[in-house]
Design an enzyme around this catalytic site. Structure first.
Site, short mmCIF file in Angstrom:
data_model
loop_
_atom_site.label_atom_id
_atom_site.label_comp_id
_atom_site.label_asym_id
_atom_site.label_seq_id
_atom_site.Cartn_x
_atom_site.Cartn_y
_atom_site.Cartn_z
N SER A 114 0.80 -1.22 0.00
CA SER A 114 0.00 0.00 0.00
C SER A 114 0.83 1.27 0.00
O SER A 114 0.41 2.28 -0.54
CB SER A 114 -0.92 0.02 1.22
OG SER A 114 -0.15 -0.03 2.42
N CYS A 115 2.01 1.23 0.60
CA CYS A 115 2.69 2.51 0.80
C CYS A 115 4.05 2.62 0.15
O CYS A 115 4.64 3.69 0.15
CB CYS A 115 2.84 2.79 2.30
SG CYS A 115 4.03 1.73 3.12
N GLY A 116 4.62 1.55 -0.38
CA GLY A 116 5.96 1.67 -0.96
C GLY A 116 6.99 1.96 0.12
O GLY A 116 6.84 1.55 1.27
#
Length: 282
Positions: A114-116
């Site tokens: 979801s966030c890298g």
């Protein structure tokens, strides 16, 4: 490898009627990326295009810039106790002479779907490591009408999304609106890495005459990946983050958000948008 989707039994309730049925889900598995034999990062991804994903990730890390920087990528056998190959570990071997940044070699990163790499890099770090300054690319101009056509064209290319409803997508378009490539993944940053990695493998970097279109929001990580690949324009169907806007303004990236129908917001780099009427500044 046939692992993009999986089937699971679900309890379905519709208007009070209850039934059981199989449902198609998008697969999510960890991928460990090793650099010259040393563990570097683990990302949760949809299996497929793993070599391109690893190559694109290393472009965003500033390790790879051209096809000649890459010697090979292989799956690692023996990643389990019984020595079997899970196809969840890849080793990237760079060509002799490729500079390996200390920050990459000393870090072991976990990146979720979801966030890298949340908070990994500062604006200064991206500015100093980018190989192709966006402001120095040849002029690229597009019309709002062309931009407005991209979300539907991206959506029509999402084959796995049609079966699962659970994938992000990223696509590269030419300045004339031609679809050049599209990738899907449970993580939007992985989808972009797969695009960039395929371009690197085909010796296609920098992508200085392309538009990157993503489903969902435009995070700092996505803006970073666009800048590192030399992409001059990033468009998203949802909102950008404040840091993504700051990075776009710093580097000359054109950043378009809330691209829905004929409406859009241009947060930076508006000089690449061809307008029939002068923009009104309040």
């Amino acid at each position: 490898m046939g692992r993009v989707t999986e089937r699971r039994k679900v309890l379905r309730i519709r208007d009070g009627a209850v039934s059981t049925r199989p449902d198609t889900l998008v697969a999510e598995e960890p991928l460990e990326i090793r650099l010259n034999g040393k563990p570097l990062a683990i990302t949760m991804r949809t299996p497929g295009d793993d070599f391109a994903l690893a190559a694109g990730f290393l472009v965003s890390e500033g390790v790879l810039a051209t096809a000649s920087d890459l010697q090979n990528i292989v799956y690692c056998a023996g990643a389990t106790v019984d020595g079997s190959n899970t196809y969840n570990v890849v080793d990237v071997k760079t060509a002799p002479g490729v500079t390996l940044p200390d920050f990459s070699l000393e870090r072991n990163v976990y990146t979720s779907s979801s966030c890298g790499l949340c908070g990994k890099a500062s604006l200064d770090a991206v500015r100093t490591t980018a190989r192709w300054p966006i402001a120095d690319t040849p002029p690229l101009w597009v019309t709002p009408e062309l931009l407005a056509s991209l979300p539907d064209r991206l959506r029509s290319a999402q084959r796995v999304f049609d079966r699962t409803g659970g994938l992000h997508a990223a696509a590269l378009f030419s300045a004339e609106g031609e679809l050049l490539d599209t990738r899907e993944d449970v993580g939007r940053h992985n989808a972009v890495d797969k695009l960039v990695g395929r371009a690197l493998q085909n010796d296609g970097l920098p992508l200085s005459r392309t538009i990157l279109m993503v489903s969902g929001r435009a995070s700092f990580e996505l803006a970073q990946k666009a800048v590192m690949a030399g992409i001059p324009m990033l468009a998203a169907v949802s909102a950008p983050s404040s840091l993504a806007v700051d990075l776009a303004a710093e580097t000359g990236l054109t950043l378009v958000g809330f691209l829905r129908g004929s409406s859009m917001n241009v947060y930076a780099g508006e000089d690449r948008i061809t307008l029939q009427e002068p923009a009104i500044h309040n």
